[in-house]
Write a protein that holds these residues in place. Structure first.
Motif, PDB file in Angstrom:
ATOM      1  N   UNK A   5       3.019  10.137  10.331  1.00  0.00           N
ATOM      2  CA  UNK A   5       1.640   9.816   9.977  1.00  0.00           C
ATOM      3  C   UNK A   5       1.269  10.465   8.644  1.00  0.00           C
ATOM      4  N   UNK A   6       1.695  11.688   8.431  1.00  0.00           N
ATOM      5  CA  UNK A   6       1.406  12.359   7.160  1.00  0.00           C
ATOM      6  C   UNK A   6       2.021  11.613   5.984  1.00  0.00           C
ATOM      7  N   UNK A   7       3.246  11.134   6.156  1.00  0.00           N
ATOM      8  CA  UNK A   7       3.893  10.364   5.088  1.00  0.00           C
ATOM      9  C   UNK A   7       3.157   9.048   4.825  1.00  0.00           C
ATOM     10  N   UNK A   8       2.735   8.385   5.885  1.00  0.00           N
ATOM     11  CA  UNK A   8       1.992   7.139   5.731  1.00  0.00           C
ATOM     12  C   UNK A   8       0.672   7.409   5.013  1.00  0.00           C
ATOM     13  N   UNK A  39      -8.235  -5.312   3.170  1.00  0.00           N
ATOM     14  CA  UNK A  39      -7.980  -6.373   4.141  1.00  0.00           C
ATOM     15  C   UNK A  39      -6.515  -6.792   4.152  1.00  0.00           C
ATOM     16  N   UNK A  40      -5.726  -6.259   3.255  1.00  0.00           N
ATOM     17  CA  UNK A  40      -4.303  -6.604   3.171  1.00  0.00           C
ATOM     18  C   UNK A  40      -3.434  -5.570   3.862  1.00  0.00           C
ATOM     19  N   UNK A  41      -2.434  -5.107   3.160  1.00  0.00           N
ATOM     20  CA  UNK A  41      -1.448  -4.179   3.717  1.00  0.00           C
ATOM     21  C   UNK A  41      -2.090  -2.870   4.169  1.00  0.00           C
ATOM     22  N   UNK A  42      -3.017  -2.353   3.380  1.00  0.00           N
ATOM     23  CA  UNK A  42      -3.655  -1.081   3.722  1.00  0.00           C
ATOM     24  C   UNK A  42      -4.383  -1.194   5.056  1.00  0.00           C
ATOM     25  N   UNK A  45      -1.892  -1.305   7.905  1.00  0.00           N
ATOM     26  CA  UNK A  45      -1.313   0.016   8.165  1.00  0.00           C
ATOM     27  C   UNK A  45      -2.287   0.857   8.982  1.00  0.00           C
ATOM     28  N   UNK A  46      -3.551   0.816   8.615  1.00  0.00           N
ATOM     29  CA  UNK A  46      -4.561   1.590   9.351  1.00  0.00           C
ATOM     30  C   UNK A  46      -4.708   1.074  10.773  1.00  0.00           C
ATOM     31  N   UNK A  47      -4.726  -0.244  10.946  1.00  0.00           N
ATOM     32  CA  UNK A  47      -4.826  -0.819  12.284  1.00  0.00           C
ATOM     33  C   UNK A  47      -3.618  -0.444  13.130  1.00  0.00           C
ATOM     34  N   UNK A  48      -2.435  -0.488  12.548  1.00  0.00           N
ATOM     35  CA  UNK A  48      -1.221  -0.108  13.275  1.00  0.00           C
ATOM     36  C   UNK A  48      -1.260   1.364  13.664  1.00  0.00           C
TER      37      UNK A  48
END
Length: 125
Positions: A5-8, A39-42, A45-48
């Motif tokens: 999580x820290x790396x992400x 609304x894209x990749x970021x 990533x947050x939703x995941x």
């Protein structure tokens, strides 16, 4: 999981810091920029991350239910600490929980209160 999580977080924050400059350059060359927006990749990533936190909290809750024996208390405290710490970090990173993750957090909290006997104290006051 915490170190992942820290790396992400570091990667996303680095992307967000450079996003504005990159978007203007990408547009200049006709490169699509929608994937850089929240609304894209970021956003994905947050939703995941939130979904992972939900699964982690459910796992901690089931582990708490399975604990028995004399080592129960130190292990229980460790599990609760790790579960809440990870959930809080994801909550801060993602900007909140969805309804299902909030429900998982409330279930974890109620299990902790029930196992420590705090739930009965609040009901009697």
């Amino acid at each position: 999981m915490y170190s992942l999580l820290e790396k992400v977080e570091q990667s996303v924050y680095a992307l967000l810091r450079t996003r504005d400059m990159a978007v203007s350059r990408y547009r200049e060359f006709g490169i699509p920029v929608n994937w850089l927006m929240d609304s894209g990749v970021v956003g994905k990533i947050k939703l995941s991350s939130v979904q992972l936190a939900r699964k982690y909290m459910k796992r901690v809750a089931s582990e708490l239910d399975a604990l028995t024996g004399p080592e129960k208390e130190p292990n229980r405290e460790f599990l609760v600490l790790q579960g809440i710490r990870f959930a809080f970090r994801v909550h801060q990173f993602a900007g909140g929980f969805d309804a299902e993750s909030m429900k998982a957090f409330e279930e974890l909290r109620s299990r902790v209160r029930f196992q420590t006997g705090e739930g009965n104290k609040e009901d009697t006051q």
